[in-house]
Write a protein that holds these residues in place. Structure first.
Motif, short mmCIF file in Angstrom:
data_model
loop_
_atom_site.label_atom_id
_atom_site.label_comp_id
_atom_site.label_asym_id
_atom_site.label_seq_id
_atom_site.Cartn_x
_atom_site.Cartn_y
_atom_site.Cartn_z
N THR A 303 0.93 -1.13 -0.05
CA THR A 303 0.21 -0.09 0.09
C THR A 303 0.84 1.31 0.02
O THR A 303 2.17 1.09 0.32
CB THR A 303 -0.94 0.11 1.26
OG1 THR A 303 -2.14 1.05 1.11
CG2 THR A 303 -0.27 0.29 2.40
N GLN A 304 0.26 2.24 -0.09
CA GLN A 304 0.89 3.60 -0.46
C GLN A 304 -0.12 4.75 0.00
O GLN A 304 -1.05 4.79 -0.51
CB GLN A 304 1.62 3.87 -1.57
CG GLN A 304 0.91 3.80 -2.85
CD GLN A 304 1.92 4.05 -4.06
OE1 GLN A 304 2.64 5.12 -4.10
NE2 GLN A 304 1.85 3.34 -5.20
N ARG A 305 0.40 5.88 0.64
CA ARG A 305 -0.52 6.87 1.13
C ARG A 305 0.14 8.21 1.34
O ARG A 305 1.19 8.09 1.95
CB ARG A 305 -1.45 6.22 2.42
CG ARG A 305 -2.54 7.50 2.83
CD ARG A 305 -2.98 6.99 4.05
NE ARG A 305 -3.93 5.91 4.09
CZ ARG A 305 -5.09 5.64 3.65
NH1 ARG A 305 -5.80 6.85 3.54
NH2 ARG A 305 -5.75 4.64 3.73
N ALA A 306 -0.45 9.21 0.73
CA ALA A 306 0.22 10.51 1.20
C ALA A 306 -0.18 10.97 2.62
O ALA A 306 -1.03 10.67 2.95
CB ALA A 306 -0.44 11.61 -0.14
N LEU A 307 0.87 11.53 3.16
CA LEU A 307 0.68 12.16 4.55
C LEU A 307 0.46 13.43 4.29
O LEU A 307 1.12 14.49 4.24
CB LEU A 307 2.23 12.04 5.25
CG LEU A 307 2.21 12.20 6.72
CD1 LEU A 307 1.28 11.17 7.38
CD2 LEU A 307 3.60 12.04 7.24
N GLU A 308 -0.86 13.71 4.62
CA GLU A 308 -1.49 15.02 4.40
C GLU A 308 -0.78 16.11 4.94
O GLU A 308 -0.23 16.21 6.09
CB GLU A 308 -2.99 15.06 4.77
CG GLU A 308 -3.76 16.33 4.44
CD GLU A 308 -4.93 16.21 4.70
OE1 GLU A 308 -5.92 16.82 4.30
OE2 GLU A 308 -5.64 15.39 5.82
N TYR A 309 -0.53 17.28 4.26
CA TYR A 309 0.08 18.54 4.53
C TYR A 309 1.54 18.24 4.99
O TYR A 309 2.31 19.25 5.26
CB TYR A 309 -0.56 19.10 5.66
CG TYR A 309 -2.13 19.47 5.46
CD1 TYR A 309 -2.58 20.07 4.38
CD2 TYR A 309 -2.73 18.74 6.42
CE1 TYR A 309 -3.60 20.35 4.24
CE2 TYR A 309 -4.37 19.14 6.14
CZ TYR A 309 -4.66 19.84 5.12
OH TYR A 309 -6.20 20.14 4.77
N ALA A 310 2.08 17.09 4.75
CA ALA A 310 3.70 17.19 5.18
C ALA A 310 4.62 17.55 4.27
O ALA A 310 4.23 17.50 3.13
CB ALA A 310 3.83 15.59 5.56
N GLY A 311 5.43 18.54 4.65
CA GLY A 311 6.33 18.91 3.81
C GLY A 311 7.42 17.79 3.25
O GLY A 311 7.73 16.98 3.96
N PHE A 312 8.00 17.99 2.26
CA PHE A 312 8.95 17.19 1.60
C PHE A 312 9.77 17.90 0.62
O PHE A 312 9.65 19.08 0.32
CB PHE A 312 8.10 16.07 0.85
CG PHE A 312 7.27 16.53 -0.30
CD1 PHE A 312 7.88 16.64 -1.75
CD2 PHE A 312 6.06 17.01 -0.29
CE1 PHE A 312 7.20 17.04 -2.92
CE2 PHE A 312 5.37 17.55 -1.32
CZ PHE A 312 5.94 17.48 -2.70
N HIS A 313 10.98 16.89 0.23
CA HIS A 313 11.88 17.55 -0.58
C HIS A 313 12.52 18.78 0.05
O HIS A 313 12.90 19.71 -0.85
CB HIS A 313 11.17 17.84 -1.99
CG HIS A 313 12.67 17.70 -3.12
ND1 HIS A 313 13.28 16.45 -3.21
CD2 HIS A 313 13.19 18.52 -4.06
CE1 HIS A 313 14.10 16.65 -4.31
NE2 HIS A 313 14.01 17.79 -4.74
N ASN A 314 13.31 18.52 1.21
CA ASN A 314 14.11 19.44 1.88
C ASN A 314 13.18 20.83 2.11
O ASN A 314 13.93 21.72 2.37
CB ASN A 314 15.30 20.03 1.19
CG ASN A 314 16.54 19.10 1.35
OD1 ASN A 314 16.51 18.37 2.39
ND2 ASN A 314 17.60 18.85 0.74
#
Length: 457
Positions: A303-314
């Motif tokens: 499975t895979q799921r987006a972590l809502e509002y989480a900042g990513f890529h530095n």
């Protein structure tokens, strides 16, 4: 004999606890420490001090055997020195023999023509005698060596007597009775350990360097949910642009570099904050806030799921950068994600995840800036945050999800290789796994535990 000592050591320790519960035992290096006290409400707080496996430092017989081993090692070294001396002296003797033959020839020449050769031959004779001068201390050394050999014989006689005494003392035990006592005490220990609740971090010791490999940044881990017989190690080098996970059957294979299997993930990962939990790998998909659950057994994404509002890529990494925006971790209470959001002003957010669906079960907002954190890890539902990834780092802040409260702490640890890019707690091993500037190291942790009583139910 060593196996017996391993049995006797925990036996003596548990007897101390069974007969003298109020005794305070000071921990030593390599010992696992729990707690002993009484809280304000009068509840029992118990201490368990247990040596590491194979630790027999408090056993008198073990001390005797250790002394014997040191003596044998010293004897081995002395014999090696004696052997080197003997070889050197043999070379001297061979040289002396050749020189003596030369002297005989010179004397014959002197007798044949004393007038013409006298002066020159006597000068050569003097030079030869000067060369023989170093042989005098060689002969003295032979005397010393003979004395040393005599001392060896005396040491061997003493060792034999001590070993005989130990064997007679051990032979006096009733092994059946001893075995039953060990079983009983082990049962009592398991009963005590089953009452341990989650603990509070008190101390970090180490590190122990397991291996030096890979780049400056990476991750390595074991599965805290695996059985005691399953000691597989997973290794993920670099913080980006990689999809290869290397598996090793044991820590020994990991140290020696014997791979058992290699996995090629369907997506590249971001950062070094991955975790293996109950046979699956959880990681942050590159250039996204998506969490991926990958099964090692099937080699497929579950499975895979987006972590809502989480900042990513530095956007909200730790102080060292490296796309470390989303930190996945596991402890005694389950699976967690640590990250930051714009909604929380870039401060750390803690979310407990459902391991099956990756759904967020509950979330806590802290007031600690993600960009000011060196690394973090979860122990018993409490997030511990370090103030730096460099030299002088310490655990500076903790947030308890049970009480939704925080406190500032001061728990130092030794950043031996000056740059930590991964720091995760393993509940099964009760240790911190770290990637320290291309070195894979382990830290031991000391936890304060409270024993549950019937009144607490």
């Amino acid at each position: 004999m060593q196996a017996l000592f391993r049995v006797l050591n925990p036996l003596l320790l548990l007897m101390l606890f069974g007969l003298y519960p109020s005794m305070t035992i000071g921990p030593k290096e390599g010992w696992q420490v729990y707690s002993s006290a009484q809280d304000a409400d009068g509840r029992c707080i118990c201490t368990v001090v247990a040596p590491e496996q194979n630790l027999c430092s408090r056993d008198a017989k073990s001390k005797q055997l250790r002394q014997l081993l040191e003596k044998v090692q010293n004897m081995s070294q002395s014999i090696e020195v004696l052997n080197l001396r003997t070889q050197r002296d043999f070379q001297y003797v061979m040289k002396m023999e050749n020189q003596m033959k030369g002297l005989r020839t010179k004397f014959r020449q002197i007798e044949d023509d004393r007038k013409t050769l006298m002066t020159r031959n006597f000068q050569e004779l003097k030079e030869k005698m000067d060369e023989l001068q170093p042989l005098i201390p060689v002969l003295e050394q032979y005397k010393t060596d003979a004395k040393l050999i005599s001392q060896f014989k005396e040491e061997i006689r003493n060792l034999s007597a001590v070993l005989t005494g130990i064997q007679e003392e051990i032979g006096a035990y009733d092994y059946d009775e001893l075995h039953q006592r060990v079983i009983s005490l082990e049962s009592r220990l398991r009963n005590c350990m089953s009452k341990l609740t989650c603990g509070k971090l008190m101390k970090i010791t180490g590190p122990v360097t397991i291996k030096t490999s890979g780049t400056r940044f990476g991750a390595w881990m074991t599965d805290p949910m695996a059985s005691q017989r399953n000691n597989r190690v997973w290794y993920m080098d670099s913080y980006t642009n990689n999809k290869i996970v290397r598996e090793y059957k044991s820590m020994a294979d990991f140290v020696s570099g014997v791979e058992s299997r290699t996995y090629n993930l369907p997506f590249k990962w971001a950062g070094t904050s991955h975790v293996v939990y109950n046979g699956s790998l959880y990681y942050n998909k590159y250039q996204s806030n998506i969490i991926v659950k990958y099964s090692f057994e099937t080699g497929r994404i579950l499975t895979q799921r987006a972590l809502e509002y989480a900042g990513f890529h530095n956007v909200y990494p730790y102080t060292w950068g490296g796309f470390s925006d989303i930190d996945l971790m596991a402890d005694e209470l389950g699976l967690w994600a640590v990250y930051a959001t714009n909604q929380n002003a870039g401060n750390i957010v803690i979310s407990q995840l459902d391991p099956q669906t990756l759904e967020v079960l509950k979330t806590w907002n802290t007031e600690y800036s993600k960009r000011n954190a060196g690394e973090s890890f979860m122990i018993c539902g409490t997030l511990y945050i370090t103030n730096s990834h460099l030299t002088g780092a310490k655990v500076y802040y903790s947030y308890n999800t049970k009480t939704s409260t925080y406190e500032y702490t001061d728990i130092p640890f030794h950043n031996q290789y000056f740059h930590i890019s991964m720091l995760d707690y393993n509940a099964r091993e009760r240790a911190l796994y770290a990637w320290n500037n291309g070195h894979q190291v382990l830290f031991n942790v000391t936890l304060f535990h409270i024993i549950k009583t019937e009144d607490d139910s």
